[in-house]
Write a protein that holds these residues in place. Structure first.
Motif, PDB file in Angstrom:
ATOM      1  N   ASP A  42       0.829  -1.205   0.000  1.00  0.00           N
ATOM      2  CA  ASP A  42       0.000   0.000   0.000  1.00  0.00           C
ATOM      3  C   ASP A  42       0.863   1.255   0.000  1.00  0.00           C
ATOM      4  OD1 ASP A  42      -2.301  -1.490   0.061  1.00  0.00           O
ATOM      5  OD2 ASP A  42      -2.555  -1.353   2.232  1.00  0.00           O
ATOM      6  N   GLU A  43       1.896   1.246   0.834  1.00  0.00           N
ATOM      7  CA  GLU A  43       2.737   2.429   0.977  1.00  0.00           C
ATOM      8  C   GLU A  43       3.493   2.742  -0.315  1.00  0.00           C
ATOM      9  OE1 GLU A  43       1.237   0.959   4.475  1.00  0.00           O
ATOM     10  OE2 GLU A  43       2.668  -0.156   3.240  1.00  0.00           O
ATOM     11  N   LEU A  44       3.997   1.701  -0.971  1.00  0.00           N
ATOM     12  CA  LEU A  44       4.693   1.917  -2.242  1.00  0.00           C
ATOM     13  C   LEU A  44       3.735   2.411  -3.320  1.00  0.00           C
ATOM     14  CD1 LEU A  44       7.161  -1.121  -2.410  1.00  0.00           C
ATOM     15  CD2 LEU A  44       7.714   1.289  -1.987  1.00  0.00           C
ATOM     16  N   LEU A  45       2.518   1.861  -3.322  1.00  0.00           N
ATOM     17  CA  LEU A  45       1.526   2.316  -4.286  1.00  0.00           C
ATOM     18  C   LEU A  45       1.158   3.779  -4.045  1.00  0.00           C
ATOM     19  CD1 LEU A  45      -0.851  -0.782  -4.504  1.00  0.00           C
ATOM     20  CD2 LEU A  45       0.702   0.057  -6.273  1.00  0.00           C
ATOM     21  N   MET A  46       1.017   4.163  -2.778  1.00  0.00           N
ATOM     22  CA  MET A  46       0.675   5.553  -2.468  1.00  0.00           C
ATOM     23  C   MET A  46       1.803   6.486  -2.884  1.00  0.00           C
ATOM     24  SD  MET A  46      -1.782   7.426  -1.217  1.00  0.00           S
ATOM     25  CE  MET A  46      -2.028   9.089  -0.537  1.00  0.00           C
ATOM     26  N   ASP A  97       1.477  15.685  -0.079  1.00  0.00           N
ATOM     27  CA  ASP A  97       2.248  15.745   1.171  1.00  0.00           C
ATOM     28  C   ASP A  97       2.309  14.422   1.911  1.00  0.00           C
ATOM     29  OD1 ASP A  97       2.574  18.566   0.824  1.00  0.00           O
ATOM     30  OD2 ASP A  97       0.535  18.835   1.570  1.00  0.00           O
ATOM     31  N   TRP A  98       1.769  13.344   1.332  1.00  0.00           N
ATOM     32  CA  TRP A  98       1.714  12.085   2.067  1.00  0.00           C
ATOM     33  C   TRP A  98       3.103  11.509   2.282  1.00  0.00           C
ATOM     34  CZ3 TRP A  98       2.922   6.881   1.497  1.00  0.00           C
ATOM     35  CH2 TRP A  98       2.353   6.024   2.457  1.00  0.00           C
ATOM     36  N   ARG A  99       3.334  11.026   3.518  1.00  0.00           N
ATOM     37  CA  ARG A  99       4.581  10.344   3.863  1.00  0.00           C
ATOM     38  C   ARG A  99       4.236   9.055   4.590  1.00  0.00           C
ATOM     39  NH1 ARG A  99       5.596  13.724   0.947  1.00  0.00           N
ATOM     40  NH2 ARG A  99       7.208  15.330   0.963  1.00  0.00           N
ATOM     41  N   PRO A 100       4.991   7.995   4.371  1.00  0.00           N
ATOM     42  CA  PRO A 100       4.677   6.698   4.999  1.00  0.00           C
ATOM     43  C   PRO A 100       5.059   6.639   6.473  1.00  0.00           C
ATOM     44  CG  PRO A 100       6.674   6.511   3.697  1.00  0.00           C
ATOM     45  CD  PRO A 100       6.145   7.906   3.454  1.00  0.00           C
ATOM     46  N   ASP A 101       4.521   7.577   7.278  1.00  0.00           N
ATOM     47  CA  ASP A 101       4.810   7.578   8.715  1.00  0.00           C
ATOM     48  C   ASP A 101       4.033   6.484   9.438  1.00  0.00           C
ATOM     49  OD1 ASP A 101       6.484   9.808   8.384  1.00  0.00           O
ATOM     50  OD2 ASP A 101       4.783  11.174   8.547  1.00  0.00           O
ATOM     51  N   ALA A 102       2.911   6.082   8.863  1.00  0.00           N
ATOM     52  CA  ALA A 102       2.099   4.990   9.420  1.00  0.00           C
ATOM     53  C   ALA A 102       1.610   4.158   8.251  1.00  0.00           C
ATOM     54  CB  ALA A 102       0.930   5.549  10.224  1.00  0.00           C
ATOM     55  N   GLY A 103       1.113   2.952   8.542  1.00  0.00           N
ATOM     56  CA  GLY A 103       0.592   2.113   7.483  1.00  0.00           C
ATOM     57  C   GLY A 103      -0.550   2.797   6.756  1.00  0.00           C
ATOM     58  N   PHE A 104      -0.659   2.570   5.455  1.00  0.00           N
ATOM     59  CA  PHE A 104      -1.700   3.233   4.668  1.00  0.00           C
ATOM     60  C   PHE A 104      -3.085   2.902   5.190  1.00  0.00           C
ATOM     61  CE2 PHE A 104      -4.841   3.097   1.269  1.00  0.00           C
ATOM     62  CZ  PHE A 104      -4.794   4.400   0.801  1.00  0.00           C
ATOM     63  N   SER A 105      -3.353   1.618   5.485  1.00  0.00           N
ATOM     64  CA  SER A 105      -4.694   1.241   5.928  1.00  0.00           C
ATOM     65  C   SER A 105      -5.052   1.910   7.253  1.00  0.00           C
ATOM     66  CB  SER A 105      -4.815  -0.274   6.052  1.00  0.00           C
ATOM     67  OG  SER A 105      -3.910  -0.786   7.004  1.00  0.00           O
ATOM     68  N   THR A 106      -4.079   2.026   8.163  1.00  0.00           N
ATOM     69  CA  THR A 106      -4.329   2.714   9.432  1.00  0.00           C
ATOM     70  C   THR A 106      -4.682   4.167   9.179  1.00  0.00           C
ATOM     71  OG1 THR A 106      -2.765   1.257  10.567  1.00  0.00           O
ATOM     72  CG2 THR A 106      -3.340   3.304  11.678  1.00  0.00           C
ATOM     73  N   TRP A 107      -3.925   4.808   8.302  1.00  0.00           N
ATOM     74  CA  TRP A 107      -4.176   6.209   7.944  1.00  0.00           C
ATOM     75  C   TRP A 107      -5.541   6.361   7.293  1.00  0.00           C
ATOM     76  CZ3 TRP A 107      -3.751   8.422   2.763  1.00  0.00           C
ATOM     77  CH2 TRP A 107      -3.787   9.831   2.743  1.00  0.00           C
ATOM     78  N   LEU A 108      -5.891   5.445   6.381  1.00  0.00           N
ATOM     79  CA  LEU A 108      -7.170   5.504   5.683  1.00  0.00           C
ATOM     80  C   LEU A 108      -8.342   5.404   6.653  1.00  0.00           C
ATOM     81  CD1 LEU A 108      -8.740   5.409   2.933  1.00  0.00           C
ATOM     82  CD2 LEU A 108      -8.540   2.912   3.077  1.00  0.00           C
ATOM     83  N   TYR A 109      -8.277   4.439   7.572  1.00  0.00           N
ATOM     84  CA  TYR A 109      -9.380   4.259   8.518  1.00  0.00           C
ATOM     85  C   TYR A 109      -9.429   5.377   9.558  1.00  0.00           C
ATOM     86  CZ  TYR A 109     -10.663  -0.202   6.541  1.00  0.00           C
ATOM     87  OH  TYR A 109     -11.101  -1.179   5.674  1.00  0.00           O
ATOM     88  N   ARG A 110      -8.289   5.987   9.829  1.00  0.00           N
ATOM     89  CA  ARG A 110      -8.289   7.153  10.720  1.00  0.00           C
ATOM     90  C   ARG A 110      -9.054   8.309  10.075  1.00  0.00           C
ATOM     91  NH1 ARG A 110      -8.402   8.848  15.864  1.00  0.00           N
ATOM     92  NH2 ARG A 110      -7.480  10.898  16.099  1.00  0.00           N
TER      93      ARG A 110
END
Length: 207
Positions: free
Chosen positions: A14-18, A71-84
């Motif tokens: 997910d992070e690489l895709l983002m 401005d997105w940075r992989p500071d947290a998993g994408f799915s965690t960020w999405l659900y947040r």
């Protein structure tokens, strides 16, 4: 293909895709969307219990993902960020209403009519089990229902759920324990230990 299983690196994490999409790769965003759209929509529908409102928050969540692209940075998993993001959008809605709205009178029928391609209901027994589980979930306090859905349906860790809901790990653990206890109590008498309650218990993972 299971959306969570697809994130094993074979098609890019997910992070690489983002990151690829942030760099201009539209196909990368399309893969992200396809990977998460069904699970995210089910999560919203479980908590909002209104397909129209779930659709609205679903679209708004993805619009915010799109807006955050530069401005997105992989500071947290994408799915965690999405659900947040989705969690915050639901909270914004409830705050605008000044209270948590009750379920619509026909909430159960609406939920049953929503197509679920992963687990289609093909017989009366399955229909009754699903209805019993939905009613039991609806009876839970919103905070407990959310952690249960994130844990059992989205298969997120306690730490990830804590980030999404903005509470500590022990609070998540406590809410999950109370939710599981209440769910078992509501389901057990009807199925004698071999139905929705047994299914829920089988899905529970140790902390």
């Amino acid at each position: 293909m299971d959306e969570r299983a697809a994130n094993d690196g074979s098609e890019g994490s997910d992070e690489l895709l983002m990151l690829a999409w942030a760099g201009g790769d539209v196909a990368a965003f399309e893969r992200l969307y396809a990977r998460h759209r069904q699970r995210l929509h089910r999560y919203l529908l479980r908590l909002l219990r209104d397909p129209g409102l779930a659709d609205e928050v679903f679209q708004d969540t993805w619009q915010r993902v799109i807006a955050a692209r530069p401005d997105w940075r992989p500071d947290a998993g994408f799915s965690t960020w999405l659900y947040r993001i989705a969690h915050n959008r639901m909270n914004d809605h409830w705050r605008s209403m000044q209270h948590r709205p009750p379920a619509p009178a026909d909430a159960d029928l609406r939920t049953e009519r929503v197509e679920d391609p992963d687990t289609p209901e093909r017989n009366l027994s399955a229909f009754e089990s699903r209805r019993s589980l939905q009613l039991a979930l609806d009876a839970l306090p919103p905070e407990q229902r959310e952690v249960l859905v994130l844990r059992l349906e989205q298969e997120l860790s306690l730490e990830e759920i804590g980030v999404i809901t903005g509470v500590g790990r022990e609070t998540v653990k406590s809410r999950l324990r109370y939710a599981m206890d209440k769910l078992r109590q509501r389901l057990q008498p009807a199925d004698g230990g071999d139905g929705p309650a047994a299914s829920v218990a089988a899905q529970e993972r140790p902390a």
